[in-house]
Write an enzyme that holds these catalytic residues in place. Structure first.
Site, mmCIF file in Angstrom:
data_model
loop_
_atom_site.group_PDB
_atom_site.id
_atom_site.type_symbol
_atom_site.label_atom_id
_atom_site.label_comp_id
_atom_site.label_asym_id
_atom_site.label_seq_id
_atom_site.Cartn_x
_atom_site.Cartn_y
_atom_site.Cartn_z
ATOM 1 N N ASP A 143 0.864 -1.179 0.000
ATOM 2 C CA ASP A 143 0.000 0.000 0.000
ATOM 3 C C ASP A 143 0.901 1.230 0.000
ATOM 4 O O ASP A 143 2.118 1.133 0.204
ATOM 5 C CB ASP A 143 -0.888 -0.002 1.256
ATOM 6 N N SER A 144 0.294 2.403 -0.183
ATOM 7 C CA SER A 144 1.064 3.644 -0.130
ATOM 8 C C SER A 144 1.588 3.933 1.276
ATOM 9 O O SER A 144 2.506 4.735 1.433
ATOM 10 C CB SER A 144 0.177 4.800 -0.587
ATOM 11 N N TYR A 159 -0.811 8.304 -2.503
ATOM 12 C CA TYR A 159 -0.943 7.968 -3.919
ATOM 13 C C TYR A 159 -2.205 8.624 -4.510
ATOM 14 O O TYR A 159 -2.287 8.848 -5.722
ATOM 15 C CB TYR A 159 -1.085 6.452 -4.104
ATOM 16 N N CYS A 163 -3.828 -1.117 -1.907
ATOM 17 C CA CYS A 163 -4.162 0.291 -2.131
ATOM 18 C C CYS A 163 -5.206 0.402 -3.256
ATOM 19 O O CYS A 163 -4.987 -0.108 -4.354
ATOM 20 C CB CYS A 163 -2.890 1.032 -2.518
ATOM 21 N N ASN A 164 -6.315 1.053 -2.967
ATOM 22 C CA ASN A 164 -7.358 1.220 -3.990
ATOM 23 C C ASN A 164 -6.850 2.016 -5.180
ATOM 24 O O ASN A 164 -7.139 1.687 -6.330
ATOM 25 C CB ASN A 164 -8.574 1.935 -3.392
ATOM 26 N N GLU A 179 -5.993 8.786 9.855
ATOM 27 C CA GLU A 179 -4.618 8.670 10.369
ATOM 28 C C GLU A 179 -4.460 9.435 11.684
ATOM 29 O O GLU A 179 -3.708 9.034 12.566
ATOM 30 C CB GLU A 179 -3.613 9.169 9.324
ATOM 31 N N CYS A 226 -11.483 2.879 -0.291
ATOM 32 C CA CYS A 226 -10.180 3.403 0.131
ATOM 33 C C CYS A 226 -9.788 2.666 1.402
ATOM 34 O O CYS A 226 -10.639 2.387 2.255
ATOM 35 C CB CYS A 226 -10.281 4.911 0.395
ATOM 36 N N THR A 227 -8.504 2.371 1.513
ATOM 37 C CA THR A 227 -8.011 1.590 2.644
ATOM 38 C C THR A 227 -8.370 2.196 4.000
ATOM 39 O O THR A 227 -8.515 1.478 4.984
ATOM 40 C CB THR A 227 -6.478 1.511 2.576
ATOM 41 N N HIS A 228 -8.473 3.524 4.054
ATOM 42 C CA HIS A 228 -8.655 4.200 5.346
ATOM 43 C C HIS A 228 -10.110 4.223 5.824
ATOM 44 O O HIS A 228 -10.364 4.443 6.996
ATOM 45 C CB HIS A 228 -8.163 5.641 5.242
#
Ligand code: DGL
Length: 272
Positions: free
Chosen positions: A10-11, A42, A73-74, A152, A184-186
């Site tokens: 992932d980024s 990204y 990562c999407n 984050e 999205c990962t987050h």
């Protein structure tokens, strides 16, 4: 062959939400995670740049003899997946296709919302994947870039997060989507507030969960699964100093990160 690790990248920390789901489904597997913390985010970068980063990281992981690659990562899945599949000789799994498949399965009326980074939304990768599975589906999309720093920062349950969610999601809510893909990962970290904002009639699809299931299916089909009696070992590589990754990542992974090493992918992956 069956004793090799699963590679995942992932980024930055975001892909740890995908790794967490892989741990649940495949606790017996070894994993090697790469977080490109020196070059994150990204989501705001051009497709060509992200594709180049993805290629470099995949070459790094392939040298560590992985048996399957997960592009967690999407944004990278949206712009680089097909290239990686063509260029590398192992199974490559992205997060878009599994999320799209699940959305089509659970949607009652075929009106599906997708949220993600600017890069993911601009690529239309989710819309194309959903339409391939159900040509009659109506896909409405919205980039929600501020969700990344909020997750984050750990601001997932306060007034700022709530207001941000209301502003971003209002249009999708008014349009009557019955399913919303967290592209999205987050975003899984903001699931409670997104659910609250969208209301009880909207089903949220977590691409991370679906991706973990897809990885298990592919490994089973290829007879590459380790026996359940094994316990997986986990290694982490990052491209910037590990401190920030460890601090934020513990929350994303839901457990303590250990064995985190800084490497540089453009100088053949030498550890620093
Ligand atoms: N991991 C990215 C994604 O899922 C979000 C963070 C970034 O923009 O790099 O698209």
């Amino acid at each position: 062959m069956s004793w090799q690790a699963i590679g995942i990248f992932d980024s930055g920390v975001g892909g740890l939400t995908v790794l967490r789901e892989i741990f649940k489904v495949l606790p017996q597997e070894d994993t090697i995670y790469f977080g490109d913390t020196a070059r994150v985010p990204y989501g705001t970068k051009s497709p060509g740049t992200v594709a180049r980063y993805a290629h470099e990281i995949t070459s790094f992981l392939i040298k560590r003899n992985i048996k399957l690659l997960v592009v967690a990562c999407n944004t990278a899945s949206a712009v680089a997946l097909n290239g990686l599949k063509r260029q590398f000789p192992i199974p490559v799994v992205g997060v878009i296709e599994p999320g799209a498949r699940r959305a089509v399965e659970v949607s009652r009326c075929g009106r599906i919302g997708v949220i993600g980074t600017a890069g993911t939304i601009k690529s239309s990768a989710y819309s194309r994947a959903i339409k391939r599975l159900n040509p009659d589906a109506e896909v409405l999309t919205r980039a929600c870039p501020l969700f990344v720093p909020l997750a984050e920062e750990g601001w997932t349950d306060n007034q700022v997060a709530r207001l941000t969610a209301q502003i971003y999601l209002q249009e999708l809510r008014d349009a009557g989507v019955d399913t919303l893909v967290l592209g999205c990962t987050h975003y899984p970290l903001l699931k409670p507030i997104i659910a609250e904002t969208m209301g009880p009639d909207v089903t949220l699809v977590d691409s991370a969960e679906e991706t973990a299931r897809t990885v298990a299916e592919i490994l089973a089909k290829k007879k590459l699964l380790r026996p359940l009696s094994e316990k997986g070992n986990h290694h982490y590589y990052v491209s910037d100093i590990p401190a920030g990754f460890i601090r934020v990542g513990n929350r994303f992974l839901g457990e303590r990160l250990e064995d985190v090493y800084q490497v540089s992918v453009d100088d053949e992956g030498e550890e620093c």
